[in-house]
Design a protein around this motif. Structure first.
Motif, PDB file in Angstrom:
ATOM      1  N   VAL A 145      -0.337  -5.962  -7.985  1.00 55.51           N
ATOM      2  CA  VAL A 145      -0.084  -4.519  -7.988  1.00 55.51           C
ATOM      3  C   VAL A 145       0.995  -4.120  -6.976  1.00 55.51           C
ATOM      4  O   VAL A 145       1.395  -2.957  -6.937  1.00 55.51           O
ATOM      5  N   LEU A 146       1.481  -5.061  -6.178  1.00 57.18           N
ATOM      6  CA  LEU A 146       2.406  -4.691  -5.096  1.00 57.18           C
ATOM      7  C   LEU A 146       3.853  -4.981  -5.515  1.00 57.18           C
ATOM      8  O   LEU A 146       4.618  -5.572  -4.767  1.00 57.18           O
ATOM      9  N   TYR A 147       4.216  -4.531  -6.714  1.00 56.03           N
ATOM     10  CA  TYR A 147       5.528  -4.884  -7.244  1.00 56.03           C
ATOM     11  C   TYR A 147       6.560  -3.773  -7.119  1.00 56.03           C
ATOM     12  O   TYR A 147       7.695  -3.942  -7.547  1.00 56.03           O
ATOM     13  N   THR A 148       6.147  -2.623  -6.567  1.00 55.24           N
ATOM     14  CA  THR A 148       7.132  -1.577  -6.258  1.00 55.24           C
ATOM     15  C   THR A 148       6.877  -1.100  -4.828  1.00 55.24           C
ATOM     16  O   THR A 148       5.761  -1.253  -4.304  1.00 55.24           O
ATOM     17  N   ASP A 198       3.459   1.147  -0.477  1.00 56.58           N
ATOM     18  CA  ASP A 198       3.199   2.257   0.455  1.00 56.58           C
ATOM     19  C   ASP A 198       1.812   2.857   0.203  1.00 56.58           C
ATOM     20  O   ASP A 198       1.053   3.122   1.139  1.00 56.58           O
ATOM     21  N   ALA A 199       1.493   3.063  -1.087  1.00 57.32           N
ATOM     22  CA  ALA A 199       0.180   3.632  -1.427  1.00 57.32           C
ATOM     23  C   ALA A 199      -0.925   2.672  -1.002  1.00 57.32           C
ATOM     24  O   ALA A 199      -1.960   3.087  -0.472  1.00 57.32           O
ATOM     25  N   ASN A 206       3.391 -14.131  -5.095  1.00 54.38           N
ATOM     26  CA  ASN A 206       4.284 -14.412  -3.956  1.00 54.38           C
ATOM     27  C   ASN A 206       5.500 -13.476  -3.915  1.00 54.38           C
ATOM     28  O   ASN A 206       6.629 -13.909  -3.688  1.00 54.38           O
ATOM     29  N   ARG A 207       5.243 -12.201  -4.134  1.00 51.16           N
ATOM     30  CA  ARG A 207       6.322 -11.205  -4.089  1.00 51.16           C
ATOM     31  C   ARG A 207       6.599 -10.800  -2.645  1.00 51.16           C
ATOM     32  O   ARG A 207       5.682 -10.739  -1.812  1.00 51.16           O
ATOM     33  N   LEU A 222       4.201  -9.607   0.855  1.00 50.86           N
ATOM     34  CA  LEU A 222       4.323 -10.188   2.196  1.00 50.86           C
ATOM     35  C   LEU A 222       4.528  -9.091   3.236  1.00 50.86           C
ATOM     36  O   LEU A 222       3.952  -9.140   4.329  1.00 50.86           O
ATOM     37  N   HIS A 223       5.320  -8.068   2.901  1.00 54.88           N
ATOM     38  CA  HIS A 223       5.501  -6.936   3.824  1.00 54.88           C
ATOM     39  C   HIS A 223       4.177  -6.232   4.070  1.00 54.88           C
ATOM     40  O   HIS A 223       3.831  -5.892   5.193  1.00 54.88           O
TER      41      HIS A 223
END
Ligand SMILES: C[S@@+](CC[C@H](N)C(=O)[O-])C[C@H]1O[C@@H](n2cnc3c(N)ncnc32)[C@H](O)[C@@H]1O
Length: 231
Positions: A165-168, A173-174, A195-196, A200-201
């Protein structure tokens, strides 16, 4: 078409048209051209051609239907839950569930599951995937950008799951703001990700353990104390 597929299609058509607020005839044909498939220990129903659905949705100015296929992260997280299931009675929330394979595994273990997605079509399919696997679970339409506080009020949950789900940046941020608030003290947030960089951020800001994989890594964040901001 088998009787089972016809029944699934009829039931899906009713829910999809109600959730979209349009007549069945106005739904994209590829949305109802469905197939039942198996991956690992679970069955799922989905539009049979993701590319065709994407094409039809794009032509109608609709978002890419990312929910409509099982991504490696969802399959990987479902496999991890099959190998190491939650205890019966664990409260489980799946975020961005798409076809909800991890929720199927958690529900099969006796967890109390709420599978959610920001796409209403996904919610209808997820409900049918749970039923197809003969497990009990709730589904809900939850978009983190608008329904976050309502979801926090519904929680907290012992185990929060999120696969790919962390692809944008907006999602990352959400997630940073919302996801920790959903986890009960002593609970876990488990994120499966291909592994996007965005993941990692996100992870850099939280203590976590990682089971690394070449295609999908599984990250576990433990919340031993109440998260500030959770009421
Ligand atoms: C790449 S798909 C992954 C689907 C599924 N978890 C899997 O791994 O197969 C991303 C999912 O996140 C959902 N999603 C994206 N942004 C969202 C948001 N703001 N709120 C809720 N769900 C969202 C999409 O609708 C989609 O189902």
């Amino acid at each position: 078409m088998t009787d089972q597929l016809i029944a699934l299609r009829t039931s899906l058509a009713e829910q999809l048209s109600a959730l979209r607020g349009v007549a069945v005839e106005a739904l994209p044909p590829a949305l109802l051209d469905i197939a039942v498939r198996r991956v690992g220990q679970a069955y799922y129903v989905c539009p049979s051609s993701w590319e065709q659905l994407r094409h039809e949705e794009g032509g109608a100015g609709q978002p890419v239907p990312y929910w409509a296929r099982p991504w490696p992260s969802g399959v990987g997280l479902a496999g991890a839950l099959y190998d190491d299931p939650p205890a019966a009675g664990t409260t489980v929330l799946e975020l961005g569930c798409g076809l909800a394979l991890p929720s199927v595994m958690a529900a099969r273990a006796g967890a109390l599951v709420l599978a959610t997605d920001g796409a209403t079509d996904a919610v209808a399919f997820a409900a049918h995937v749970l039923a197809l696997n003969e497990v009990v679970g709730e589904v809900a339409h939850v978009d983190w950008s608008t329904h976050g506080d309502a979801l926090v009020a519904r929680g907290p949950f012992d185990l929060v799951l999120a696969a790919d789900v962390l692809y944008t940046k907006a999602n990352a941020d959400a997630a940073r703001e919302l996801f920790p608030r959903l986890v009960a003290p002593g609970g876990r947030l488990v994120i499966a990700d291909p592994n996007r960089a965005g993941a990692l951020h996100f992870l850099a800001e939280f203590e976590h353990e990682t089971e690394p994989g070449p295609d999908v890594s599984i990250h576990t964040l433990r919340f031993d104390r109440e998260v500030p901001g959770h009421t």
